[in-house]
Design an enzyme around this catalytic site. Structure first.
Site, short mmCIF file in Angstrom:
data_model
loop_
_atom_site.label_atom_id
_atom_site.label_comp_id
_atom_site.label_asym_id
_atom_site.label_seq_id
_atom_site.Cartn_x
_atom_site.Cartn_y
_atom_site.Cartn_z
N HIS A 1 5.51 6.68 -1.94
CA HIS A 1 6.44 5.52 -2.21
C HIS A 1 5.50 4.21 -1.57
CE1 HIS A 1 7.34 6.22 1.96
NE2 HIS A 1 7.46 4.97 1.90
N HIS B 1 1.05 -1.33 0.26
CA HIS B 1 -0.17 -0.05 -0.08
C HIS B 1 0.75 1.25 -0.01
CE1 HIS B 1 0.95 -0.31 4.40
NE2 HIS B 1 0.94 0.83 4.22
#
Length: 199
Positions: free
Chosen positions: A149, A63
């Protein structure tokens, strides 16, 4: 983790609340095709870095973290949910792409391996907005510079090699999730508490 969604912040509420706290964070979950592509990337990384000790992220847990909230109670979760509901009405859905591999804090002294996100400027705005509004409500938020990220692994020992091609993948971000994290001996289990649709 340098303010990039790492697990460093705590909520700033009274300890007298008798509700059982839950370990929570705010995230963007990934579509199945991106998780499939990243699964291959993780397998390649694990092979190239087999001499290093690295805890790789399980595919189902991949995620993009916006904010880590640490342990908060149900009443605090309701506050967060109400704020996320308002914030997501202000932003449209967005398309982003996977970028290059990298390491925090740097490749010479890696603690985490990640893949970056291209065209993530709108995500930075959303992340900053959420942090500002939750800070107003009394949550202690990590305000250090944030960069979109996806964490692929956490390095325990050893040098790492990241010099190979990564998957090219564009994907749409349609929602933001308030997540619960349950720690277990085999690793964390993530569950969606509530999803908030972007416009």
């Amino acid at each position: 983790m340098r303010g990039r969604g790492g697990e460093t912040s705590k909520s700033n509420f009274g300890k007298s609340d008798l509700q059982i706290p839950m370990r929570c964070f705010i995230a963007i979950n990934l579509p199945p095709e991106i998780k499939d592509a990243l699964e291959i990337t993780i397998k390649n990384l694990a092979e190239v870095n087999r001499n290093a000790k690295i805890n790789w992220t399980r595919v189902e847990n991949l995620h993009l973290t916006l904010h880590f909230l640490d342990e908060i109670t149900e009443s605090q979760i309701e506050l967060v949910a109400a704020e996320l509901q308002k914030i997501t009405t202000e932003y449209n859905r967005v398309n982003v792409s996977l970028d290059a591999l990298g390491a925090f804090p740097d490749i010479k002294n890696p603690r985490a391996i990640f893949i970056g996100i291209k065209d993530g400027q709108i995500l930075e705005k959303i992340q900053k907005k959420i942090g500002f509004e939750l800070g107003r409500l009394g949550f202690k938020i990590d305000t250090r510079p944030w960069e979109a990220h996806i964490t692929l692994g956490r390095v325990k020992t050893g040098a790492v090699k990241l010099d190979f091609k990564v998957p090219i993948g564009e994907f749409g971000i349609k929602s933001i999730e308030l997540m619960k994290s349950t720690l277990t001996p085999s690793g964390p289990i993530y569950e969606v508490i509530k999803s908030f649709e972007l416009q």
